[in-house]
Motif scaffolding. Structure first.
Motif, PDB file in Angstrom:
ATOM      1  N   ALA A  28       0.770  -1.283   0.083  1.00 12.30           N
ATOM      2  CA  ALA A  28      -0.078   0.000  -0.076  1.00 12.30           C
ATOM      3  C   ALA A  28       0.858   1.350  -0.076  1.00 12.30           C
ATOM      4  O   ALA A  28       0.594   2.158  -0.779  1.00 12.30           O
ATOM      5  CB  ALA A  28      -0.971  -0.026   1.305  1.00 12.30           C
ATOM      6  N   TRP A  32       0.253   4.327  -2.426  1.00 12.88           N
ATOM      7  CA  TRP A  32      -0.014   5.587  -1.752  1.00 12.88           C
ATOM      8  C   TRP A  32       1.022   6.793  -2.457  1.00 12.88           C
ATOM      9  O   TRP A  32       0.582   7.804  -2.897  1.00 12.88           O
ATOM     10  CB  TRP A  32       0.166   5.611  -0.364  1.00 12.88           C
ATOM     11  CG  TRP A  32       0.119   6.931   0.034  1.00 12.88           C
ATOM     12  CD1 TRP A  32       1.253   7.695   0.631  1.00 12.88           C
ATOM     13  CD2 TRP A  32      -1.229   7.128   0.796  1.00 12.88           C
ATOM     14  NE1 TRP A  32       0.312   9.003   1.298  1.00 12.88           N
ATOM     15  CE2 TRP A  32      -0.757   8.665   1.215  1.00 12.88           C
ATOM     16  CE3 TRP A  32      -2.466   6.888   0.821  1.00 12.88           C
ATOM     17  CZ2 TRP A  32      -1.865   9.450   2.153  1.00 12.88           C
ATOM     18  CZ3 TRP A  32      -3.454   7.604   1.244  1.00 12.88           C
ATOM     19  CH2 TRP A  32      -3.092   8.745   1.939  1.00 12.88           C
ATOM     20  N   ASP A  79      -5.169   9.717   5.508  1.00 15.83           N
ATOM     21  CA  ASP A  79      -4.730   8.682   6.447  1.00 15.83           C
ATOM     22  C   ASP A  79      -3.848   7.578   5.707  1.00 15.83           C
ATOM     23  O   ASP A  79      -4.158   6.907   5.197  1.00 15.83           O
ATOM     24  CB  ASP A  79      -6.111   7.875   7.264  1.00 15.83           C
ATOM     25  CG  ASP A  79      -5.749   6.825   7.754  1.00 15.83           C
ATOM     26  OD1 ASP A  79      -4.489   6.720   8.456  1.00 15.83           O
ATOM     27  OD2 ASP A  79      -6.766   6.130   8.171  1.00 15.83           O
ATOM     28  N   ARG A  82      -3.810   4.598   3.779  1.00  9.46           N
ATOM     29  CA  ARG A  82      -5.237   3.974   3.969  1.00  9.46           C
ATOM     30  C   ARG A  82      -6.052   4.727   3.013  1.00  9.46           C
ATOM     31  O   ARG A  82      -6.697   4.040   2.149  1.00  9.46           O
ATOM     32  CB  ARG A  82      -5.677   3.687   5.268  1.00  9.46           C
ATOM     33  CG  ARG A  82      -6.738   2.717   5.299  1.00  9.46           C
ATOM     34  CD  ARG A  82      -7.300   2.760   6.785  1.00  9.46           C
ATOM     35  NE  ARG A  82      -8.280   3.789   7.006  1.00  9.46           N
ATOM     36  CZ  ARG A  82      -9.221   4.478   6.629  1.00  9.46           C
ATOM     37  NH1 ARG A  82      -9.835   3.679   5.598  1.00  9.46           N
ATOM     38  NH2 ARG A  82      -9.631   5.356   7.081  1.00  9.46           N
ATOM     39  N   ARG A  83      -6.087   5.963   3.299  1.00  7.73           N
ATOM     40  CA  ARG A  83      -7.304   6.795   2.617  1.00  7.73           C
ATOM     41  C   ARG A  83      -7.215   8.353   2.591  1.00  7.73           C
ATOM     42  O   ARG A  83      -6.327   9.004   3.455  1.00  7.73           O
ATOM     43  CB  ARG A  83      -8.477   6.589   3.579  1.00  7.73           C
ATOM     44  CG  ARG A  83      -9.963   7.426   3.060  1.00  7.73           C
ATOM     45  CD  ARG A  83     -11.126   7.118   3.867  1.00  7.73           C
ATOM     46  NE  ARG A  83     -12.300   7.896   3.522  1.00  7.73           N
ATOM     47  CZ  ARG A  83     -12.946   7.946   2.428  1.00  7.73           C
ATOM     48  NH1 ARG A  83     -12.820   6.792   1.545  1.00  7.73           N
ATOM     49  NH2 ARG A  83     -13.794   8.696   2.318  1.00  7.73           N
ATOM     50  N   GLU A  97      -9.298   4.591  -1.429  1.00  5.22           N
ATOM     51  CA  GLU A  97      -8.725   3.904  -0.309  1.00  5.22           C
ATOM     52  C   GLU A  97      -7.904   2.730  -1.083  1.00  5.22           C
ATOM     53  O   GLU A  97      -8.036   2.252  -1.922  1.00  5.22           O
ATOM     54  CB  GLU A  97     -10.127   3.029   0.359  1.00  5.22           C
ATOM     55  CG  GLU A  97     -11.100   4.257   0.917  1.00  5.22           C
ATOM     56  CD  GLU A  97     -12.370   3.582   1.371  1.00  5.22           C
ATOM     57  OE1 GLU A  97     -12.925   4.107   2.253  1.00  5.22           O
ATOM     58  OE2 GLU A  97     -12.813   2.388   1.015  1.00  5.22           O
ATOM     59  N   GLU A  99      -6.238  -1.100   0.339  1.00  8.65           N
ATOM     60  CA  GLU A  99      -6.335  -2.056   1.358  1.00  8.65           C
ATOM     61  C   GLU A  99      -5.301  -3.152   0.818  1.00  8.65           C
ATOM     62  O   GLU A  99      -5.332  -3.550  -0.420  1.00  8.65           O
ATOM     63  CB  GLU A  99      -7.805  -2.810   1.284  1.00  8.65           C
ATOM     64  CG  GLU A  99      -7.833  -4.036   2.020  1.00  8.65           C
ATOM     65  CD  GLU A  99      -9.223  -4.362   2.276  1.00  8.65           C
ATOM     66  OE1 GLU A  99      -9.603  -5.797   2.151  1.00  8.65           O
ATOM     67  OE2 GLU A  99     -10.138  -3.823   2.026  1.00  8.65           O
ATOM     68  N   GLU A 100      -4.303  -3.659   1.648  1.00  7.62           N
ATOM     69  CA  GLU A 100      -3.227  -4.353   1.337  1.00  7.62           C
ATOM     70  C   GLU A 100      -3.464  -5.842   1.972  1.00  7.62           C
ATOM     71  O   GLU A 100      -3.857  -5.932   2.974  1.00  7.62           O
ATOM     72  CB  GLU A 100      -1.872  -3.950   1.688  1.00  7.62           C
ATOM     73  CG  GLU A 100      -0.873  -4.539   1.604  1.00  7.62           C
ATOM     74  CD  GLU A 100       0.440  -4.208   2.124  1.00  7.62           C
ATOM     75  OE1 GLU A 100       1.438  -4.839   2.084  1.00  7.62           O
ATOM     76  OE2 GLU A 100       0.653  -3.013   2.188  1.00  7.62           O
ATOM     77  N   THR A 105      -2.229  -4.629  -3.256  1.00  3.94           N
ATOM     78  CA  THR A 105      -2.850  -3.571  -2.810  1.00  3.94           C
ATOM     79  C   THR A 105      -4.277  -3.334  -3.716  1.00  3.94           C
ATOM     80  O   THR A 105      -3.986  -3.479  -4.879  1.00  3.94           O
ATOM     81  CB  THR A 105      -2.204  -2.220  -2.546  1.00  3.94           C
ATOM     82  OG1 THR A 105      -1.130  -2.661  -1.776  1.00  3.94           O
ATOM     83  CG2 THR A 105      -2.899  -1.004  -2.238  1.00  3.94           C
TER      84      THR A 105
END
Length: 163
Positions: A28, A32, A79, A82-83, A97, A99-100, A105
């Motif tokens: 992730a 990101w 975040d 994550r988000r 969003e 999610e890993e 991911t």
């Protein structure tokens, strides 16, 4: 190239959202960076300038123009990793969003959509940009992703999803 629709319209917090997904064979944090680091963004969509801790940055969408005017972007949620959620000065609320699981991911990218919005062009547009992001993330040339493969090919499928 043949492209397929990955987006759906889902009700989130009582409102319809266009949601598209992609799967990256990376943690992730790496994904990101593809979506938030201004230098990584340059390779597929644009870049931002400013101090995000103020809650605002200026975004330059270079994928559509060589010398774009900046747009103000208001950050509502960040975040890491994550988000992220924010608003463009043109009135679009965008979020993603991550999610890993086991180093893979899943990205969910979304935008609220109202009745009457041109989802027939919005959906293909995000398919195009997310595929450019994937190409850049994987070290490929995002310019090899061709807009004409997405629009008008996906227009009618997305228009049928309109709330």
């Amino acid at each position: 190239m043949t492209v397929t629709r990955t987006g759906t319209v889902r009700t989130i917090d009582g409102a319809p959202h266009l949601v598209l997904t992609r799967t990256f064979g990376s943690p992730a944090e790496a994904v990101w960076q593809t979506f938030t680091d201004p230098e990584r963004l340059r390779s597929w969509i644009g870049y931002w300038e400013g101090d995000p801790t103020t809650g605002h940055v200026s975004f330059f969408m270079t994928a559509e123009a060589d010398d774009p005017e900046p747009s103000r972007y208001t950050i509502h949620e960040c975040d890491r990793p994550r988000r992220f959620a924010g608003d463009t000065d043109s009135g679009w609320r965008l979020w993603f969003e991550l999610e890993e699981s086991d180093g893979v991911t899943t990205l969910r990218f979304g935008q609220p959509v109202d009745a009457g919005e041109d989802i027939g062009s919005i959906g293909p547009g995000w398919e195009y940009y997310l595929d450019r992001a994937m190409a850049a993330h994987e070290g490929q040339d995002a310019a090899a992703v061709v807009w004409d493969d997405y629009y008008p090919a996906l227009r009618d499928e997305y228009a049928a999803l309109a709330p």
